[in-house]
Write a protein that holds these residues in place. Structure first.
Motif, PDB file in Angstrom:
ATOM      1  N   LEU A 122      86.312  83.454 -10.056  1.00 59.70           N
ATOM      2  CA  LEU A 122      85.564  82.735  -9.028  1.00 59.70           C
ATOM      3  C   LEU A 122      85.608  81.234  -9.273  1.00 59.70           C
ATOM      4  O   LEU A 122      85.768  80.444  -8.328  1.00 59.70           O
ATOM      5  CB  LEU A 122      84.112  83.218  -8.983  1.00 59.70           C
ATOM      6  CG  LEU A 122      83.888  84.697  -8.669  1.00 59.70           C
ATOM      7  CD1 LEU A 122      82.404  85.017  -8.612  1.00 59.70           C
ATOM      8  CD2 LEU A 122      84.573  85.097  -7.375  1.00 59.70           C
ATOM      9  N   SER A 144      87.788  86.111  -0.233  1.00 57.66           N
ATOM     10  CA  SER A 144      86.660  86.886  -0.744  1.00 57.66           C
ATOM     11  C   SER A 144      86.068  86.231  -1.997  1.00 57.66           C
ATOM     12  O   SER A 144      84.857  86.088  -2.125  1.00 57.66           O
ATOM     13  CB  SER A 144      87.114  88.308  -1.056  1.00 57.66           C
ATOM     14  OG  SER A 144      86.097  89.032  -1.694  1.00 57.66           O
ATOM     15  N   ARG A 145      86.946  85.831  -2.908  1.00 56.73           N
ATOM     16  CA  ARG A 145      86.471  85.182  -4.136  1.00 56.73           C
ATOM     17  C   ARG A 145      85.777  83.864  -3.824  1.00 56.73           C
ATOM     18  O   ARG A 145      84.759  83.528  -4.430  1.00 56.73           O
ATOM     19  CB  ARG A 145      87.634  84.939  -5.095  1.00 56.73           C
ATOM     20  CG  ARG A 145      88.093  86.193  -5.783  1.00 56.73           C
ATOM     21  CD  ARG A 145      89.212  85.909  -6.752  1.00 56.73           C
ATOM     22  NE  ARG A 145      89.627  87.132  -7.418  1.00 56.73           N
ATOM     23  CZ  ARG A 145      90.619  87.212  -8.269  1.00 56.73           C
ATOM     24  NH1 ARG A 145      91.328  86.126  -8.566  1.00 56.73           N
ATOM     25  NH2 ARG A 145      90.929  88.349  -8.839  1.00 56.73           N
ATOM     26  N   ALA A 180      84.205  83.072  -1.043  1.00 56.07           N
ATOM     27  CA  ALA A 180      82.903  83.374  -0.443  1.00 56.07           C
ATOM     28  C   ALA A 180      81.896  83.793  -1.510  1.00 56.07           C
ATOM     29  O   ALA A 180      80.748  83.339  -1.502  1.00 56.07           O
ATOM     30  CB  ALA A 180      83.055  84.472   0.607  1.00 56.07           C
ATOM     31  N   ARG A 181      82.333  84.647  -2.451  1.00 53.90           N
ATOM     32  CA  ARG A 181      81.420  85.078  -3.518  1.00 53.90           C
ATOM     33  C   ARG A 181      81.048  83.910  -4.425  1.00 53.90           C
ATOM     34  O   ARG A 181      79.896  83.789  -4.852  1.00 53.90           O
ATOM     35  CB  ARG A 181      82.057  86.202  -4.332  1.00 53.90           C
ATOM     36  CG  ARG A 181      82.098  87.517  -3.592  1.00 53.90           C
ATOM     37  CD  ARG A 181      82.506  88.646  -4.512  1.00 53.90           C
ATOM     38  NE  ARG A 181      83.575  88.220  -5.404  1.00 53.90           N
ATOM     39  CZ  ARG A 181      84.649  88.926  -5.681  1.00 53.90           C
ATOM     40  NH1 ARG A 181      84.805  90.111  -5.177  1.00 53.90           N
ATOM     41  NH2 ARG A 181      85.576  88.460  -6.480  1.00 53.90           N
ATOM     42  N   ALA A 182      82.008  83.036  -4.731  1.00 53.40           N
ATOM     43  CA  ALA A 182      81.723  81.881  -5.586  1.00 53.40           C
ATOM     44  C   ALA A 182      80.717  80.956  -4.909  1.00 53.40           C
ATOM     45  O   ALA A 182      79.770  80.479  -5.543  1.00 53.40           O
ATOM     46  CB  ALA A 182      83.014  81.117  -5.899  1.00 53.40           C
ATOM     47  N   ARG A 183      80.923  80.696  -3.628  1.00 52.53           N
ATOM     48  CA  ARG A 183      79.981  79.828  -2.899  1.00 52.53           C
ATOM     49  C   ARG A 183      78.589  80.444  -2.851  1.00 52.53           C
ATOM     50  O   ARG A 183      77.586  79.741  -3.011  1.00 52.53           O
ATOM     51  CB  ARG A 183      80.502  79.570  -1.489  1.00 52.53           C
ATOM     52  CG  ARG A 183      81.673  78.619  -1.460  1.00 52.53           C
ATOM     53  CD  ARG A 183      82.230  78.468  -0.067  1.00 52.53           C
ATOM     54  NE  ARG A 183      83.280  77.459  -0.030  1.00 52.53           N
ATOM     55  CZ  ARG A 183      84.200  77.394   0.909  1.00 52.53           C
ATOM     56  NH1 ARG A 183      84.204  78.269   1.909  1.00 52.53           N
ATOM     57  NH2 ARG A 183      85.115  76.450   0.877  1.00 52.53           N
ATOM     58  N   GLU A 184      78.512  81.750  -2.623  1.00 54.03           N
ATOM     59  CA  GLU A 184      77.221  82.422  -2.559  1.00 54.03           C
ATOM     60  C   GLU A 184      76.509  82.371  -3.912  1.00 54.03           C
ATOM     61  O   GLU A 184      75.309  82.112  -3.984  1.00 54.03           O
ATOM     62  CB  GLU A 184      77.395  83.881  -2.105  1.00 54.03           C
ATOM     63  CG  GLU A 184      76.084  84.622  -1.916  1.00 54.03           C
ATOM     64  CD  GLU A 184      75.137  83.935  -0.947  1.00 54.03           C
ATOM     65  OE1 GLU A 184      73.918  83.930  -1.221  1.00 54.03           O
ATOM     66  OE2 GLU A 184      75.594  83.385   0.072  1.00 54.03           O
ATOM     67  N   ARG A 185      77.252  82.597  -4.983  1.00 51.58           N
ATOM     68  CA  ARG A 185      76.642  82.530  -6.316  1.00 51.58           C
ATOM     69  C   ARG A 185      76.182  81.118  -6.641  1.00 51.58           C
ATOM     70  O   ARG A 185      75.118  80.924  -7.224  1.00 51.58           O
ATOM     71  CB  ARG A 185      77.619  83.023  -7.381  1.00 51.58           C
ATOM     72  CG  ARG A 185      77.746  84.529  -7.382  1.00 51.58           C
ATOM     73  CD  ARG A 185      78.702  84.969  -8.431  1.00 51.58           C
ATOM     74  NE  ARG A 185      77.987  85.670  -9.485  1.00 51.58           N
ATOM     75  CZ  ARG A 185      78.597  86.301 -10.460  1.00 51.58           C
ATOM     76  NH1 ARG A 185      79.910  86.304 -10.536  1.00 51.58           N
ATOM     77  NH2 ARG A 185      77.900  86.936 -11.371  1.00 51.58           N
ATOM     78  N   THR A 199      92.001  88.165  -0.807  1.00 51.99           N
ATOM     79  CA  THR A 199      91.312  88.132  -2.103  1.00 51.99           C
ATOM     80  C   THR A 199      90.806  86.731  -2.389  1.00 51.99           C
ATOM     81  O   THR A 199      89.679  86.552  -2.864  1.00 51.99           O
ATOM     82  CB  THR A 199      92.262  88.602  -3.222  1.00 51.99           C
ATOM     83  OG1 THR A 199      92.732  89.911  -2.914  1.00 51.99           O
ATOM     84  CG2 THR A 199      91.563  88.600  -4.569  1.00 51.99           C
TER      85      THR A 199
END
Length: 190
Positions: free
Chosen positions: A134, A164-165, A167-172, A161
């Motif tokens: 991420l 997706s990564r 988006a997950r990094a920004r959310e975290r 991918t």
């Protein structure tokens, strides 16, 4: 630095090293920036960049054109992971020194500087806490301004991918920074 590459090029025509200098060396800062975020340490990042530049120079004949920046960043990433496999996991996992990397702005008041330092420190800490896949994705996108296609090429992942990564990094990051912001407000004196 260019003189070092001429010395390494023993036997290579000067035109080849000149082409390398013109196409690859302009991206040395981007290479270091990615290595720094992956390695989390200045000395390790310098080692990664040095090895990556040697590899890039050695295999420059195999470069088939295209974006030299993406090609170099892929080499930096692969070099980091190959060197990481040779070193025990704790070898490259030193704590980030906020004092050495604090943003200093002489213009704002001391209170404003403190708030800026808290925000930057919180962002740096949140980035440091992300898992490698991420962190590398968000560093390539937000700090190096690579496109999704370039990130996919650098990391060897599919564009889906990468998205997706990212988006997950920004959310975290958002969750971590929101949590940090709530903690700071809780400790404010009114």
């Amino acid at each position: 630095m260019p003189a070092d590459f001429h010395r390494i090029a023993s036997g290579r025509p000067a035109a080849g090293s000149t082409s390398f200098e013109a196409q690859v060396l302009p991206y040395l800062d981007a290479a270091y920036n990615l290595a720094r975020w992956l390695a989390r340490d200045d000395a390790d990042a310098q080692d990664v960049v040095q090895e990556a530049m040697l590899r890039a120079f050695r295999y420059f004949d195999s470069f088939r054109g295209g974006d030299a920046r993406v090609w170099l960043l892929a080499i930096v990433r692969n070099t980091f992971y190959s060197l990481r496999m040779k070193v025990p996991p704790d070898g490259m996992q030193e704590t980030f020194d906020d004092d050495a990397h604090a943003v200093v702005d002489e213009q704002p008041t001391p209170e404003a500087r403190m708030l800026i330092a808290l925000d930057v420190g919180a962002l740096q800490k949140a980035l440091e806490n992300l898992p490698h896949p991420l962190r590398e994705t968000i560093v390539l996108r937000e700090l190096e301004e690579c496109s999704y296609k370039e990130i996919a090429s650098i990391t060897g992942q599919k564009i889906g991918t990468v998205m997706s990564r990212l988006a997950r990094a920004r959310e975290r990051l958002r969750a971590e920074l929101t949590r940090h912001s709530t903690e700071v407000r809780r400790h404010d004196v009114q």
